[in-house]
Design a protein around this motif. Sequence first.
Motif, mmCIF file in Angstrom:
data_model
loop_
_atom_site.group_PDB
_atom_site.id
_atom_site.type_symbol
_atom_site.label_atom_id
_atom_site.label_comp_id
_atom_site.label_asym_id
_atom_site.label_seq_id
_atom_site.Cartn_x
_atom_site.Cartn_y
_atom_site.Cartn_z
ATOM 1 N N VAL A 258 0.863 -1.175 0.000
ATOM 2 C CA VAL A 258 0.000 0.000 0.000
ATOM 3 C C VAL A 258 0.902 1.228 0.000
ATOM 4 C CG1 VAL A 258 -1.739 1.329 1.255
ATOM 5 C CG2 VAL A 258 -1.863 -1.168 1.229
ATOM 6 N N TYR A 259 0.609 2.164 -0.897
ATOM 7 C CA TYR A 259 1.379 3.402 -0.952
ATOM 8 C C TYR A 259 0.733 4.447 -0.053
ATOM 9 C CZ TYR A 259 3.510 1.339 -5.106
ATOM 10 O OH TYR A 259 4.168 0.507 -5.978
ATOM 11 N N SER A 272 -3.909 1.232 -2.646
ATOM 12 C CA SER A 272 -3.435 -0.120 -2.936
ATOM 13 C C SER A 272 -2.521 -0.116 -4.157
ATOM 14 C CB SER A 272 -4.622 -1.051 -3.180
ATOM 15 O OG SER A 272 -4.193 -2.320 -3.636
ATOM 16 N N SER A 273 -1.539 -0.990 -4.140
ATOM 17 C CA SER A 273 -0.627 -1.099 -5.283
ATOM 18 C C SER A 273 -1.121 -2.086 -6.322
ATOM 19 C CB SER A 273 0.760 -1.546 -4.794
ATOM 20 O OG SER A 273 0.694 -2.886 -4.287
ATOM 21 N N VAL A 274 -2.278 -2.715 -6.076
ATOM 22 C CA VAL A 274 -2.788 -3.752 -6.980
ATOM 23 C C VAL A 274 -3.705 -3.125 -8.021
ATOM 24 C CG1 VAL A 274 -4.057 -5.922 -7.149
ATOM 25 C CG2 VAL A 274 -2.634 -5.461 -5.145
ATOM 26 N N CYS A 275 -3.314 -3.204 -9.284
ATOM 27 C CA CYS A 275 -4.123 -2.647 -10.366
ATOM 28 C C CYS A 275 -5.462 -3.367 -10.436
ATOM 29 C CB CYS A 275 -3.379 -2.783 -11.699
ATOM 30 S SG CYS A 275 -4.298 -2.137 -13.115
ATOM 31 N N ALA A 281 1.104 -5.131 -10.137
ATOM 32 C CA ALA A 281 1.528 -4.112 -9.172
ATOM 33 C C ALA A 281 1.829 -2.814 -9.903
ATOM 34 C CB ALA A 281 2.759 -4.579 -8.411
ATOM 35 N N VAL A 282 1.158 -1.734 -9.511
ATOM 36 C CA VAL A 282 1.410 -0.437 -10.135
ATOM 37 C C VAL A 282 2.694 0.158 -9.565
ATOM 38 C CG1 VAL A 282 -1.037 -0.029 -10.533
ATOM 39 C CG2 VAL A 282 0.027 0.814 -8.432
ATOM 40 N N CYS A 294 1.914 -3.253 -16.727
ATOM 41 C CA CYS A 294 1.419 -4.407 -17.491
ATOM 42 C C CYS A 294 0.594 -3.990 -18.704
ATOM 43 C CB CYS A 294 0.591 -5.318 -16.589
ATOM 44 S SG CYS A 294 1.554 -6.160 -15.320
ATOM 45 N N HIS A 295 -0.435 -3.160 -18.488
ATOM 46 C CA HIS A 295 -1.353 -2.821 -19.574
ATOM 47 C C HIS A 295 -1.527 -1.316 -19.763
ATOM 48 C CE1 HIS A 295 -2.996 -6.893 -18.220
ATOM 49 N NE2 HIS A 295 -2.300 -7.094 -19.314
#
Length: 334
Positions: A258-259, A272-275, A281-282, A294-295
């Motif tokens: 978590v940022y 959250s760091s989860v896209c 992970a962003v 990733c995308h």
Amino acid sequence: MATGTGNTAGSTAGARITEWKARGARWALLPLRLFLGVTFVYAAFDKLSDAHYLAGAGDPASFYAQTLAAKGGSPIGWALSPALDAPTFFGLLIAFGELAVGLGTLFGLWGRVAALGGALLSATLWLSVSFHTTPYYLGNDLAYLMAWTPLLLAGTPHLSVDGYLAARAARDRARGLAEDAVRRRALLDGGIAAVALGGAGLLSGSLTASFGRDEAPATAAGSGATSPVPQPGPSVPAAQVPVGGSATVKDPASGDAVYVVQPAAGQYTGLSSVCTHSGCAVNPPKDGRLYCPCHGSVFDAATGAVITGPAVKPLPRFAVTKNGDQLELGPQQS
């Protein structure tokens, strides 16, 4: 004599190979047809059973919120306005459209029509959701659009209702039935099959939408239950989080990073760091944005809102409390 026997054996083997090649050519599109049919049926029931899908503007996971997030960066954003004006109608239209396409493809009923519907749905999702995915081959909607093309060209002539109707039409012609009568009979029986299959799909989809939706978790307020004493979350020194900067802590519930950010002086939040697109992970915040490698999704570093797709949901936010010279991560807020 031995030479003749060898020639006969060779001819038999060659005939078998030719037969297998012809059979393989007939069934070549069957795996693709089964995959697309099952996937679109599953996608339809997944939407109809999701309590968030038709929840409205207040739910970031709803059809309305996802369409609104996609509109700004879509090359067909102008065409998404009607969906925002009537989100329930268009949300159900997409879900039942996917169901019709999936069932038509699985049963091989009016296969080219079903493939055309699938291609149109995939093209719409590509242009509205994943158009800006970089590199392009990571976007699944474009792949689905290309996957529908062979079925659009070839139809569903084998192991299908279309194949049965075509074979029966050939028998009718062989016994001298007039061409108009053959076509009329095929169209009538195909229509009856479509009505039956569509009715079954409509009934099952309606039952899923009415009784199969996941219930939102109920709150414990007013239940009389004793709330557990909250435990302090992970912390980081406030000095490590300057304005516009960030520090990383771990969410104790999931273990994900978590940022902790300070978008403005004295304002702290956790992202959250989860896209939300595919779970990558962003990267840490930079220049007020979080970038997914990733995308290519881009999120606002102050709020977690989507700036650029293909992601349509914002990053989950966490409360952050300043306790002395420490910043403590609190519970997830959204």
